[in-house]
Motif scaffolding. Structure first.
Motif, PDB file in Angstrom:
ATOM      1  N   TYR A 133      16.346  29.027  52.903  1.00 18.22           N
ATOM      2  CA  TYR A 133      15.812  29.506  54.442  1.00 18.22           C
ATOM      3  C   TYR A 133      15.780  29.993  55.582  1.00 18.22           C
ATOM      4  O   TYR A 133      16.857  29.333  55.393  1.00 18.22           O
ATOM      5  CB  TYR A 133      14.656  28.759  54.275  1.00 18.22           C
ATOM      6  N   THR A 134      14.989  30.230  56.933  1.00 17.81           N
ATOM      7  CA  THR A 134      15.335  30.705  57.614  1.00 17.81           C
ATOM      8  C   THR A 134      14.232  30.137  58.827  1.00 17.81           C
ATOM      9  O   THR A 134      13.135  30.356  58.500  1.00 17.81           O
ATOM     10  CB  THR A 134      15.942  31.944  58.373  1.00 17.81           C
ATOM     11  N   LEU A 135      14.523  29.398  59.708  1.00 20.33           N
ATOM     12  CA  LEU A 135      14.272  28.918  60.986  1.00 20.33           C
ATOM     13  C   LEU A 135      13.431  30.566  61.789  1.00 20.33           C
ATOM     14  O   LEU A 135      15.317  31.188  62.495  1.00 20.33           O
ATOM     15  CB  LEU A 135      14.193  28.302  62.265  1.00 20.33           C
ATOM     16  N   VAL A 136      12.766  31.152  62.545  1.00 23.79           N
ATOM     17  CA  VAL A 136      12.155  32.169  62.868  1.00 23.79           C
ATOM     18  C   VAL A 136      11.157  32.373  64.106  1.00 23.79           C
ATOM     19  O   VAL A 136      10.514  32.111  64.181  1.00 23.79           O
ATOM     20  CB  VAL A 136      11.292  33.834  61.771  1.00 23.79           C
ATOM     21  N   TYR A 137      12.112  32.458  65.338  1.00 20.97           N
ATOM     22  CA  TYR A 137      10.955  32.730  65.962  1.00 20.97           C
ATOM     23  C   TYR A 137      11.832  34.706  67.202  1.00 20.97           C
ATOM     24  O   TYR A 137      12.375  34.951  66.867  1.00 20.97           O
ATOM     25  CB  TYR A 137      11.655  31.897  67.171  1.00 20.97           C
ATOM     26  N   ALA A 138       9.908  34.602  67.635  1.00 20.21           N
ATOM     27  CA  ALA A 138      11.139  35.300  68.429  1.00 20.21           C
ATOM     28  C   ALA A 138      11.577  35.465  70.164  1.00 20.21           C
ATOM     29  O   ALA A 138      11.297  34.922  70.655  1.00 20.21           O
ATOM     30  CB  ALA A 138       9.536  35.920  69.321  1.00 20.21           C
ATOM     31  N   LYS A 139      12.426  36.423  69.721  1.00 23.91           N
ATOM     32  CA  LYS A 139      13.397  36.118  71.461  1.00 23.91           C
ATOM     33  C   LYS A 139      13.116  36.575  72.247  1.00 23.91           C
ATOM     34  O   LYS A 139      11.910  37.154  73.054  1.00 23.91           O
ATOM     35  CB  LYS A 139      14.373  37.452  71.265  1.00 23.91           C
ATOM     36  N   THR A 147      19.379  26.788  69.162  1.00 19.73           N
ATOM     37  CA  THR A 147      19.897  28.031  68.976  1.00 19.73           C
ATOM     38  C   THR A 147      21.054  26.907  67.559  1.00 19.73           C
ATOM     39  O   THR A 147      21.419  27.608  66.598  1.00 19.73           O
ATOM     40  CB  THR A 147      21.865  27.784  69.529  1.00 19.73           C
ATOM     41  N   ASP A 148      19.987  26.625  67.126  1.00 20.65           N
ATOM     42  CA  ASP A 148      20.128  25.969  65.513  1.00 20.65           C
ATOM     43  C   ASP A 148      18.976  24.639  65.129  1.00 20.65           C
ATOM     44  O   ASP A 148      18.430  24.114  65.900  1.00 20.65           O
ATOM     45  CB  ASP A 148      21.547  24.377  65.752  1.00 20.65           C
ATOM     46  N   LEU A 239      17.163  34.630  63.777  1.00 23.86           N
ATOM     47  CA  LEU A 239      16.957  34.235  62.215  1.00 23.86           C
ATOM     48  C   LEU A 239      17.958  32.848  62.383  1.00 23.86           C
ATOM     49  O   LEU A 239      19.149  32.913  61.975  1.00 23.86           O
ATOM     50  CB  LEU A 239      17.317  35.102  61.340  1.00 23.86           C
ATOM     51  N   LEU A 240      17.706  31.435  62.268  1.00 27.24           N
ATOM     52  CA  LEU A 240      18.471  30.430  61.920  1.00 27.24           C
ATOM     53  C   LEU A 240      19.127  29.649  60.734  1.00 27.24           C
ATOM     54  O   LEU A 240      17.605  29.090  60.404  1.00 27.24           O
ATOM     55  CB  LEU A 240      18.374  29.752  63.291  1.00 27.24           C
TER      56      LEU A 240
END
Length: 296
Positions: A133-139, A147-148, A239-240
Motif C-alpha cells: 500500500y502507498t501514501l499518495v499526494y499531489a506534488k 518524504t516518508d 507515491l510513498l
C-alpha cells in the motif's frame, strides 16, 4: 455355426486385424487426450476468469496487466485466449472458476490471474509479484515536505495542519491511520460500490489530483497505474510505500499475489508454476510498464 464361419471368413480377409488396430489406436488416442486434459483443462483455449471493469488489473478491452500476462501465457501454451468475465467480489470464484460451462464440457474458465498468496477458495500457484500500500499526494501542494509516510502524523498532530485523507471503509489503511492518530483527518469512501463499473481506487486518486482531498492510501498497483495516467494531464503524484512493522504483525501492508486454479488440479497448477518461473522477466516488465511498485 454360420456366425463362426463368418468370423473366420472376415479374419481370413484381414478385416478383424484392421479393426483391432483401429480400435487400439482409438483407445490410445482417448488415453492420451485424458492425460493431456489432466495437465491442460482445455485443449483449444486458455480460459481466464477476469473482472470486466477493474483497471489496472483487467477489463473487457484487454487493457489490464492481467490481460497482458494472460496473452503471454496463451502464446506460450499455443492456445487461443478466452475470458469469462464477472465482477471480482463475493461470488467471483463460484461463478467463474468453479462454474460448469453451459456451452461445452468443462468449466467456464480455468485460471484466475491474481489472488492473495494464501487464498482459500482455490489452489494457489507460486507468487509472481509482491507490492504494498502507498501514501499518495499531489506534488506542489501542502504535503511536499513529506518524504516518508511516518512524517505525516507529526505534520498533522504536532504541526497543527489540517488535511483530508481519503480511505475506503475497510482495509489495512484504516489501521495505519489509527496508529498514526490521523482518524480525524479521514474522509470515508465506499470500498465496494453497488455499480461494478465504478473503481473506488481510481476515484480516490482522481480526487487527490483535483484537490478534493489531500492524500489517500491505496494499493500500490492501483496507485502506480493511475499516477502514470494523470501525469499525462500534468498532475504529478507522489507515491510513498508503507512498510510492514515486524513488532506489530497487524501492521502489514505488503502482500504477495499468485494465480489460482481449482483444488485438485495438480498438473495444471504445476504447468502454471513453470510458466511463472520461466517467464519472470517478461512478467516483471509488464508489471513495471503498468507502474506497479514491486517489492523484491
Amino acid at each position: 455355426m454360420k456366425f463362426k464361419k463368418n468370423v473366420a471368413y472376415l479374419n481370413k480377409l484381414g478385416y478383424l486385424t484392421n479393426m483391432k488396430k483401429l480400435f487400439m489406436i482409438f483407445l490410445l488416442t482417448i488415453a492420451c487426450e485424458s492425460l493431456y486434459a489432466d495437465e491442460m483443462p482445455d485443449l483449444k483455449f486458455l480460459k481466464v476468469c477476469a473482472d470486466p471493469h477493474m483497471l489496472p488489473f483487467s477489463n473487457q478491452k484487454g487493457e489490464g496487466y492481467e490481460n497482458k500476462i494472460a496473452e503471454l501465457f496463451a502464446e506460450k501454451l499455443g492456445l487461443k485466449l478466452k475470458y469469462e468475465f464477472f465482477p471480482q467480489r463475493i461470488g467471483f470464484i463460484r461463478n467463474t472458476l468453479n462454474a460448469e460451462s453451459e456451452e461445452a464440457l468443462g468449466f467456464k474458465c480455468d485460471l484466475v490471474m491474481s489472488v492473495p498468496r494464501n487464498f482459500e477458495l482455490a489452489a494457489t500457484t507460486v507468487p509472481y509479484f509482491t507490492s504494498t500500500y502507498t501514501l499518495v499526494y499531489a506534488k506542489g501542494r501542502k504535503l511536499d515536505s513529506i518524504t516518508d509516510p511516518e512524517m505525516l502524523s507529526k505534520f498533522v498532530v504536532e504541526g497543527g495542519n489540517e488535511i483530508k485523507i481519503g480511505l475506503p471503509d475497510r482495509g489495512p489503511q484504516q489501521l495505519w491511520v489509527f496508529y498514526n492518530e490521523l482518524m480525524g483527518s479521514m474522509v470515508r469512501y465506499s470500498g465496494q460500490s453497488g455499480d461494478p463499473k465504478l473503481n473506488p481506487g481510481q476515484q480516490m486518486i482522481e480526487d487527490v489530483a483535483s484537490n478534493k482531498i489531500d492524500a489517500t492510501i491505496i494499493w500500490g498497483p492501483t496507485a502506480g497505474y493511475f499516477a502514470q495516467k494523470l501525469k499525462k494531464d500534468n498532475v504529478e503524484l507522489v507515491l510513498l510505500p508503507l512498510t510492514d512493522d515486524p513488532k506489530k504483525p497487524e501492521m502489514r501492508f505488503s502482500y504477495s499475489f499468485s494465480m489460482a486454479v481449482r483444488h485438485g488440479e495438480k498438473d495444471w497448477k504445476e504447468k502454471i508454476n513453470n510458466l511463472i518461473k520461466d517467464n519472470k522477466t517478461e512478467i516483471d516488465k509488464i508489471l513495471i510498464d503498468y507502474g506497479v511498485p514491486l517489492i523484491k
